[in-house]
Scaffold this active site. Structure first.
Site, PDB file in Angstrom:
ATOM      1  CB  VAL A  59      -1.199   0.023   1.143  1.00  0.00           C
ATOM      2  CG1 VAL A  59      -1.868   1.258   1.171  1.00  0.00           C
ATOM      3  CG2 VAL A  59      -1.906  -1.137   0.954  1.00  0.00           C
ATOM      4  CB  CYS A  60       3.981   2.097   1.862  1.00  0.00           C
ATOM      5  SG  CYS A  60       3.175   2.227   3.451  1.00  0.00           S
ATOM      6  CB  ALA A  61       4.975   0.141  -2.973  1.00  0.00           C
ATOM      7  CB  SER A  63       0.660   5.866  -1.373  1.00  0.00           C
ATOM      8  OG  SER A  63       1.892   6.006  -0.746  1.00  0.00           O
TER       9      SER A  63
END
Length: 165
Positions: A59-61, A63
């Protein structure tokens, strides 16, 4: 303190996001070249702060990829992707993904950012990392939009944030 969740389990941050209309707190962050930069050094540009726990999660990647495509094309706007990851890990990710339109910044050397913005997670397995949030700062340093993502495993509302610019 804000209560958010990690896969449905409650966790807490050290505080709340700064109020819209207030001036952004000052904080130092570390760049890929290991030099520090202050948020004040970027006054005169609109800032999109994409804050997340770790670049090494899907999820961080996602974003970072989304803001690289969507927000980086905006006039007079800098996209800052901020995590506690080492600058080496951030640079490795950007190199592998071909990401060039944003600034990767780390809190690994300075923990003031997380506490000043109320984003440091204080309970649960991610304690010490940053919660997922979007903060927009105008050219004068005033906060114009915030989103504390309620579930760490959820992406932020990109369109709401970018519409606020």
């Amino acid at each position: 303190m804000a209560t958010i969740t990690l896969k449905g389990n409650p966790i807490e941050t050290v505080g709340e996001l700064p109020a819209i209309g207030t001036m952004a707190p000052e904080a130092a962050l570390t760049q890929a070249d290991l030099n520090d930069i202050l948020l004040a050094d970027l006054k005169g540009s609109r800032l999109v702060l994409n804050v997340f726990p770790s670049i090494d999660t899907s999820v961080c990647a996602a974003s970072v990829r989304a803001f690289n495509q969507q927000a980086a094309q905006l006039d007079n706007t800098k996209v800052l992707c901020i995590s506690a990851d080492l600058p080496f890990a951030q640079a490795r990710f950007c190199g592998a993904e071909g990401i060039e339109n944003l600034m990767m910044l780390s809190t690994f050397r300075h923990d003031v950012f997380g506490s000043a913005f109320g984003l440091t997670i204080k309970t649960g397995p991610l304690a010490g990392l940053l919660s997922r949030a979007i903060i927009l700062i105008d050219e004068t340093g005033q906060i114009i939009y915030t989103e504390q993502v309620p579930e760490i495993a959820q992406e932020p509302n990109y369109s709401a944030a970018l519409t606020s610019l």
